[in-house]
Write an enzyme that holds these catalytic residues in place. Structure first.
Site, short mmCIF file in Angstrom:
data_model
loop_
_atom_site.label_atom_id
_atom_site.label_comp_id
_atom_site.label_asym_id
_atom_site.label_seq_id
_atom_site.Cartn_x
_atom_site.Cartn_y
_atom_site.Cartn_z
N ASP A 8 0.77 -1.19 -0.18
CA ASP A 8 0.06 -0.34 0.12
C ASP A 8 0.95 1.18 -0.09
O ASP A 8 2.15 1.22 -0.14
CB ASP A 8 -1.00 -0.04 1.25
CG ASP A 8 -0.41 0.35 2.55
OD1 ASP A 8 0.80 0.39 2.66
OD2 ASP A 8 -1.20 0.42 3.70
N CYS A 65 3.53 -2.64 3.99
CA CYS A 65 2.32 -1.45 4.47
C CYS A 65 3.15 -0.61 5.44
O CYS A 65 4.15 -0.71 5.42
CB CYS A 65 1.16 -2.29 4.81
SG CYS A 65 1.05 -2.89 6.56
N THR A 67 3.23 -0.72 8.69
CA THR A 67 3.83 -1.51 9.73
C THR A 67 4.28 -2.99 9.35
O THR A 67 4.94 -3.39 10.11
CB THR A 67 3.06 -1.33 10.93
OG1 THR A 67 1.72 -2.03 10.42
CG2 THR A 67 2.71 -0.18 11.47
N HIS A 98 11.52 -22.42 9.62
CA HIS A 98 11.00 -23.10 10.73
C HIS A 98 9.31 -23.05 10.36
O HIS A 98 8.64 -24.08 10.63
CB HIS A 98 11.01 -22.51 12.11
CG HIS A 98 12.35 -22.85 12.90
ND1 HIS A 98 12.51 -22.74 14.04
CD2 HIS A 98 13.37 -23.77 12.40
CE1 HIS A 98 13.57 -23.26 14.45
NE2 HIS A 98 14.36 -23.84 13.39
N HIS A 133 9.71 -29.44 12.20
CA HIS A 133 8.88 -28.26 11.96
C HIS A 133 7.79 -28.30 11.02
O HIS A 133 6.80 -27.75 10.91
CB HIS A 133 10.01 -27.30 11.20
CG HIS A 133 11.07 -26.89 12.15
ND1 HIS A 133 10.84 -26.24 13.23
CD2 HIS A 133 12.39 -27.47 12.48
CE1 HIS A 133 11.74 -26.25 14.24
NE2 HIS A 133 12.94 -26.80 13.23
C1 RB5 Z 1 -2.05 2.88 6.35
O1 RB5 Z 1 -2.12 4.18 6.77
C2 RB5 Z 1 -1.70 2.02 7.20
O2 RB5 Z 1 -2.63 1.90 8.39
C3 RB5 Z 1 -1.42 0.75 6.63
O3 RB5 Z 1 -0.24 0.86 5.78
C4 RB5 Z 1 -0.50 -0.21 7.78
O4 RB5 Z 1 0.22 0.28 8.42
C5 RB5 Z 1 -1.65 -1.16 8.39
O5 RB5 Z 1 -1.31 -2.01 9.08
#
Ligand code: RB5
Length: 146
Positions: A8, A65, A67, A98, A133
Site C-alpha cells: 500500500d 504496508c 507497519t 521453521h 517443523h
Molecule cells: C495505512 O495508513 C496503514 O494503516 C497501513 O499501511 C498499515 O500500517 C496497516 O497495518
C-alpha cells in the site's frame, strides 16, 4: 523462483529495495501494486499476492504496508497462506526455515530500506528445515479446518 510483491502507500518506500534483492538473486518478480503514493487499502494487495501464490502464479511473496501488520493479518485470512511479519533478519530466516512461510510482510514506517533488502534476501534464500517443523506447520494448517 517467481516472487509476488504487493504494497500500500505506507509500504511503497521499500518496494525498490525488495525488487533489487529479488533481481540480484536472479529471480523473477510480479508487481501487483500499488504503484504510487495515493492512499489505498492494504487488504486488496494482500489478497492479490496471497491468491497468486495459492494459484501457483508465484512461489513466494513480499507484502509491504506502513507497519507490515495489517497486510500480514489480511494475507493470513486466505486459506493455505502463511505470512510472517518480520522486523529483523533472524525472523526473516526463521519464517522460512521453521514456519515455511510463503510470504513475509514488512513496514515502510518501521523498517529501513537496507534492512528490507537484507530481510528479503534472507527469506528468499533460506530453505524450510522440515522434520519436526513440518509436523508443526501441518498443525497450523489443520486449524483452518477445525
Ligand atoms: C495505512 O495508513 C496503514 O494503516 C497501513 O499501511 C498499515 O500500517 C496497516 O497495518
Amino acid at each position: 523462483m517467481k516472487v509476488a510483491i504487493g504494497c500500500d502507500h505506507g509500504g511503497i518506500v521499500l518496494k525498490d529495495s525488495v525488487i533489487k534483492a529479488i533481481v540480484e538473486l536472479g529471480y523473477e518478480y510480479v508487481d501487483y501494486g500499488t504503484y504510487d503514493n495515493a492512499s489505498v487499502d492494504y487488504p486488496d494487495y494482500a489478497e492479490k499476492v496471497a491468491r497468486a501464490i495459492i494459484a501457483g502464479d508465484a512461489d513466494k511473496g513480499v507484502l509491504l504496508c506502513g507497519t507490515g501488520i495489517g497486510i500480514s493479518i489480511a494475507a493470513n485470512k486466505i486459506d493455505g497462506i502463511r505470512c510472517a511479519h518480520v522486523t529483523d533478519n533472524f525472523s526473516a530466516q526463521m519464517s522460512a526455515e521453521h514456519n515455511n512461510a510463503q510470504i513475509i510482510a514488512m513496514g515502510g514506517r518501521i523498517t529501513k530500506e537496507e534492512d528490507a533488502y537484507t530481510f528479503t534476501k534472507t527469506f528468499l534464500t533460506t530453505e524450510f528445515a522440515g522434520g519436526r517443523h513440518a509436523m508443526r506447520v501441518d498443525k497450523i494448517m489443520a486449524l483452518e479446518n477445525k
